[in-house]
Design an enzyme around this catalytic site. Structure first.
Site, PDB file in Angstrom:
ATOM      1  N   ARG A  11      -8.771  -0.488   4.449  1.00 31.93           N
ATOM      2  CA  ARG A  11      -7.904   0.550   3.873  1.00 31.93           C
ATOM      3  C   ARG A  11      -6.540  -0.024   3.520  1.00 31.93           C
ATOM      4  NH1 ARG A  11      -7.940   6.249   6.813  1.00 31.93           N
ATOM      5  NH2 ARG A  11      -6.450   6.478   5.128  1.00 31.93           N
ATOM      6  N   LYS A  39       0.828  -1.209   0.000  1.00 28.00           N
ATOM      7  CA  LYS A  39       0.000   0.000   0.000  1.00 28.00           C
ATOM      8  C   LYS A  39       0.864   1.262   0.000  1.00 28.00           C
ATOM      9  CE  LYS A  39      -1.775   1.533   4.069  1.00 28.00           C
ATOM     10  NZ  LYS A  39      -1.518   2.927   4.474  1.00 28.00           N
ATOM     11  N   ASN A  40       1.833   1.303   0.911  1.00 24.90           N
ATOM     12  CA  ASN A  40       2.565   2.564   1.083  1.00 24.90           C
ATOM     13  C   ASN A  40       3.613   2.808  -0.003  1.00 24.90           C
ATOM     14  OD1 ASN A  40       0.959   3.152   3.206  1.00 24.90           O
ATOM     15  ND2 ASN A  40       2.457   2.632   4.799  1.00 24.90           N
ATOM     16  N   ILE A  42       7.027   7.116  17.243  1.00 27.33           N
ATOM     17  CA  ILE A  42       6.735   7.829  15.990  1.00 27.33           C
ATOM     18  C   ILE A  42       5.446   8.642  16.099  1.00 27.33           C
ATOM     19  CG2 ILE A  42       6.407   7.588  13.482  1.00 27.33           C
ATOM     20  CD1 ILE A  42       9.179   6.670  14.345  1.00 27.33           C
ATOM     21  N   ASP A  56       4.136   0.655  12.230  1.00 24.98           N
ATOM     22  CA  ASP A  56       2.990  -0.019  11.607  1.00 24.98           C
ATOM     23  C   ASP A  56       2.865  -1.482  12.033  1.00 24.98           C
ATOM     24  OD1 ASP A  56       2.381   2.320  10.332  1.00 24.98           O
ATOM     25  OD2 ASP A  56       3.207   1.744   8.393  1.00 24.98           O
ATOM     26  N   ARG A  68       0.127  14.702  13.014  1.00 29.09           N
ATOM     27  CA  ARG A  68       0.665  14.489  11.667  1.00 29.09           C
ATOM     28  C   ARG A  68       0.708  15.744  10.789  1.00 29.09           C
ATOM     29  NH1 ARG A  68      -1.618   8.827   9.489  1.00 29.09           N
ATOM     30  NH2 ARG A  68       0.332   8.856   8.366  1.00 29.09           N
ATOM     31  N   CYS A  93      -5.095  13.013  12.467  1.00 33.28           N
ATOM     32  CA  CYS A  93      -5.866  11.790  12.301  1.00 33.28           C
ATOM     33  C   CYS A  93      -5.835  11.038  13.613  1.00 33.28           C
ATOM     34  CB  CYS A  93      -5.373  10.963  11.120  1.00 33.28           C
ATOM     35  SG  CYS A  93      -4.076   9.804  11.489  1.00 33.28           S
ATOM     36  N   ASP A 120       4.516  20.132   7.797  1.00 28.44           N
ATOM     37  CA  ASP A 120       5.456  21.253   7.698  1.00 28.44           C
ATOM     38  C   ASP A 120       6.745  20.876   6.955  1.00 28.44           C
ATOM     39  OD1 ASP A 120       5.655  19.645  10.162  1.00 28.44           O
ATOM     40  OD2 ASP A 120       7.455  20.829  10.534  1.00 28.44           O
ATOM     41  N   GLN A 121       7.197  19.638   7.099  1.00 27.47           N
ATOM     42  CA  GLN A 121       8.463  19.243   6.441  1.00 27.47           C
ATOM     43  C   GLN A 121       8.292  19.110   4.927  1.00 27.47           C
ATOM     44  OE1 GLN A 121      11.431  19.161   8.182  1.00 27.47           O
ATOM     45  NE2 GLN A 121      10.056  20.008   9.730  1.00 27.47           N
TER      46      GLN A 121
HETATM   47  N1  EPU Z   1       5.985  14.723  10.906  1.00 25.64           N
HETATM   48  C1  EPU Z   1       6.131  16.058  11.160  1.00 25.64           C
HETATM   49  N2  EPU Z   1       6.130  16.930  10.102  1.00 25.64           N
HETATM   50  C2  EPU Z   1       5.987  16.522   8.819  1.00 25.64           C
HETATM   51  C3  EPU Z   1       5.830  15.145   8.562  1.00 25.64           C
HETATM   52  C4  EPU Z   1       5.839  14.259   9.630  1.00 25.64           C
HETATM   53  O1  EPU Z   1       6.269  16.467  12.309  1.00 25.64           O
HETATM   54  O2  EPU Z   1       5.978  17.364   7.914  1.00 25.64           O
HETATM   55  C5  EPU Z   1       6.007  13.740  12.016  1.00 25.64           C
HETATM   56  C6  EPU Z   1       4.693  12.973  12.143  1.00 25.64           C
HETATM   57  O3  EPU Z   1       3.717  13.678  12.856  1.00 25.64           O
HETATM   58  C7  EPU Z   1       5.158  11.702  12.813  1.00 25.64           C
HETATM   59  C8  EPU Z   1       6.553  11.475  12.243  1.00 25.64           C
HETATM   60  O4  EPU Z   1       6.951  12.744  11.719  1.00 25.64           O
HETATM   61  O5  EPU Z   1       5.245  11.912  14.189  1.00 25.64           O
HETATM   62  C9  EPU Z   1       6.650  10.451  11.136  1.00 25.64           C
HETATM   63  O6  EPU Z   1       5.629  10.670  10.176  1.00 25.64           O
HETATM   64  P1  EPU Z   1       5.801  10.364   8.630  1.00 25.64           P
HETATM   65  O7  EPU Z   1       5.676  11.626   7.870  1.00 25.64           O
HETATM   66  O8  EPU Z   1       6.989   9.506   8.385  1.00 25.64           O
HETATM   67  O9  EPU Z   1       4.472   9.505   8.354  1.00 25.64           O
HETATM   68  P2  EPU Z   1       3.675   9.517   7.017  1.00 25.64           P
HETATM   69  O10 EPU Z   1       4.607   9.710   5.892  1.00 25.64           O
HETATM   70  O11 EPU Z   1       2.508  10.420   7.135  1.00 25.64           O
HETATM   71  C10 EPU Z   1       3.919   6.972   6.485  1.00 25.64           C
HETATM   72  C11 EPU Z   1       3.001   5.813   6.282  1.00 25.64           C
HETATM   73  C12 EPU Z   1       2.372   5.448   7.614  1.00 25.64           C
HETATM   74  C13 EPU Z   1       3.495   5.075   8.583  1.00 25.64           C
HETATM   75  C14 EPU Z   1       4.469   6.248   8.709  1.00 25.64           C
HETATM   76  C15 EPU Z   1       5.659   5.947   9.581  1.00 25.64           C
HETATM   77  C16 EPU Z   1       2.293   6.163   4.002  1.00 25.64           C
HETATM   78  C17 EPU Z   1       1.199   6.495   3.045  1.00 25.64           C
HETATM   79  N3  EPU Z   1       1.983   6.194   5.308  1.00 25.64           N
HETATM   80  O12 EPU Z   1       3.114   8.030   6.972  1.00 25.64           O
HETATM   81  O13 EPU Z   1       1.561   4.311   7.373  1.00 25.64           O
HETATM   82  O14 EPU Z   1       2.963   4.791   9.852  1.00 25.64           O
HETATM   83  O15 EPU Z   1       4.942   6.625   7.407  1.00 25.64           O
HETATM   84  O16 EPU Z   1       6.354   4.850   9.114  1.00 25.64           O
HETATM   85  O17 EPU Z   1       3.392   5.854   3.586  1.00 25.64           O
HETATM   86  C18 EPU Z   1      -0.118   2.758   7.865  1.00 25.64           C
HETATM   87  O18 EPU Z   1       0.145   2.188   6.788  1.00 25.64           O
HETATM   88  O19 EPU Z   1      -0.865   2.238   8.736  1.00 25.64           O
HETATM   89  C19 EPU Z   1       0.444   4.062   8.143  1.00 25.64           C
HETATM   90  C20 EPU Z   1      -0.060   4.895   9.044  1.00 25.64           C
END
Ligand code: EPU
Length: 421
Positions: free
Chosen positions: A400, A22-23, A330, A308, A125, A120, A128-129
């Site tokens: 999902r 999925k991811n 995380i 995950d 989540r 969520c 900003d990055q």
């Molecule tokens: N974060 C920030 N700022 C940003 C982006 C992230 O502070 O701009 C923080 C988040 O709040 C979190 C941490 O950084 O505390 C890591 O978040 P990340 O951005 O890596 O998560 P994501 O990219 O939104 C993906 C997966 C998630 C998985 C996470 C961590 C996808 C579509 N989703 O989410 O998958 O948990 O990485 O590995 O790739 C799932 O499949 O159940 C799922 C939630």
């Protein structure tokens, strides 16, 4: 709403196939926006989130974005006519990963308007990055009426040092940088296999990316990309979930297509619990003892133990022979399965970001409610072990991210069925 009914107590036996990831599928589908023409993807999992991403693409004007083929695993995305570079609130609110169109849109069409994803269930989540990275490449970013608007006539290569390691943030900025003028260097990147897979697809399209899978990614921008044909890598989290299903039932299961290098942290933890995990016949075999030993776990970015898989491992620890300490580093709110596991007789205490799980001799089936994707999986796993009947409600969360999980588990001997609403 559909629900799943499980009667626990049967050790799982046999072989099971892992679907596409999925991811990886979500960013790869978004990357189709970067080239004119028709891209064809195989091994795309038939999931609610994938359908949402296809809807996002269709809303913008992409053609024939749907799952076809005998296993419904083929997906074509055609970028032929004009594209409206907008992702509306109604779609983004159902799936945060819709934000992955932001990078490709601004890079290729000079403008993107994407609804700002809210928090969520598992955490705030922020994005900003993602925005910081796009700004470093020269995009002008504004936030109005709940939408992020990004504009740039031509993105320019730049250096981005992510303050937080982010998977989709790395992917979004990488997809923007492939069409920027000059070289971009992304530092402190996520090293997940899905980031590497996206880079593989972009390079097949003609991009020049090096270092994906490490924390520094270098991208030399090119003028244009071509459409691509690609088969998506297997889902390591689905594989890990099926491995825990074998472990929690005292089973013996070959999880086909599981990639050992993607699952090292999970394999090591399962071995520590007393399971035998061996690579064979293009997959991983898990043979479990009747009662597993307890292990401590801290979730971290790849290659650490994946967040995950935290809920599923906690499900396993509820019936381990000792006490386990599980720390979630995380996401700030990823213990929502705990109150539901309590209803099945688990002994878990939460202290901040840590859960202390004292293994119990038996779980008992109960009606429980899924709250998010991986939490749902942990409840199904607990149900496979529990005495009596577990009824998991709100399984739209499960749909999902897991392709027909109940069918896969039934083929391994589980007493599990879906009851249609
Ligand atoms: N974060 C920030 N700022 C940003 C982006 C992230 O502070 O701009 C923080 C988040 O709040 C979190 C941490 O950084 O505390 C890591 O978040 P990340 O951005 O890596 O998560 P994501 O990219 O939104 C993906 C997966 C998630 C998985 C996470 C961590 C996808 C579509 N989703 O989410 O998958 O948990 O990485 O590995 O790739 C799932 O499949 O159940 C799922 C939630």
């Amino acid at each position: 709403m559909d629900k799943i009914i499980v009667k626990g107590g049967r050790p799982l036996q046999g072989e099971v196939n892992v679907s596409g990831a999925k991811n990886a599928a979500l960013p790869i589908l978004a990357s189709a926006l970067l080239a004119d023409g028709k891209s064809v993807y195989r091994n795309v999992p038939d999931l609610a989130d994938v359908k949402t991403m296809l809807k996002v693409l269709e809303t913008m004007g992409c053609g024939t974005a749907r799952l076809t083929g005998r296993k419904k695993d083929v997906c074509e995305v055609a970028v032929e006519g004009p594209i409206t570079p907008e992702a509306p609130y109604d779609l983004v609110k159902t799936m945060r990963a819709s934000v992955l169109v932001l990078g490709p849109l601004v890079a290729r069409y000079g403008r993107a308007r994407v609804s700002m994803p809210g928090g969520c269930a598992i955490g705030a989540r922020p994005i900003d990055q993602h925005l910081k990275g796009l700004k470093a490449l020269g995009a002008d970013i504004t936030l109005t009426e709940g939408y992020v608007e990004a504009r740039a006539k031509q993105l320019k290569g730049g250096t981005v040092n992510f303050d937080v390691i982010t998977v989709t943030g790395t992917e979004n900025v990488m997809m923007a940088a492939v069409l920027a003028k000059g070289r971009s260097v992304l530092e402190n990147c996520a090293r997940e296999p899905e980031v590497e897979e996206l880079a593989r697809v972009l390079n097949k399209m003609g991009a020049r990316i090096e270092g994906a899978g490490t924390s520094v990614i270098t991208i030399d921008g090119v003028e244009a990309l071509n459409p691509v044909e690609h088969a998506i890598l297997p889902d390591r989290i689905e594989a890990g979930t099926l491995m825990v299903a074998a472990a929690i039932t005292g089973g013996n299961v070959l999880v086909k297509h599981a990639v050992p290098e993607h699952l090292e942290a999970v394999i090591l933890k399962l071995r520590e619990t007393g399971c035998t995990v061996t690579a064979e016949q293009g997959g991983l075999r898990v043979k479990a003892p009747k009662v597993v030993g307890s292990v401590d776990v801290k979730t971290t970015e790849h290659p650490g133990f994946p967040t995950d898989m935290q809920a599923q491992l906690m499900g396993l620890m509820t019936v381990a022979s000792g006490t386990s300490v599980i720390s979630e580093s995380i996401f700030e709110n990823r213990f929502m399965h705990v109150p539901e596991l309590h209803r099945m007789g688990a002994d878990i205490t939460i202290q901040g970001h840590t859960a202390v799980v004292k293994g119990v001799k038996k779980l008992s089936g109960a009606p429980v409610m899924a709250t998010d994707l991986r939490a749902s999986a942990s409840l199904v796993l607990a149900g496979l072990r529990a005495e009596g009947k577990t009824e998991v409600q709100r399984i739209y969360h499960l749909d999902r991210g897991y392709e027909r999980l109940e069918r896969k588990l039934r083929n391994l001997g589980a007493d599990i069925r879906r009851v249609k609403a």
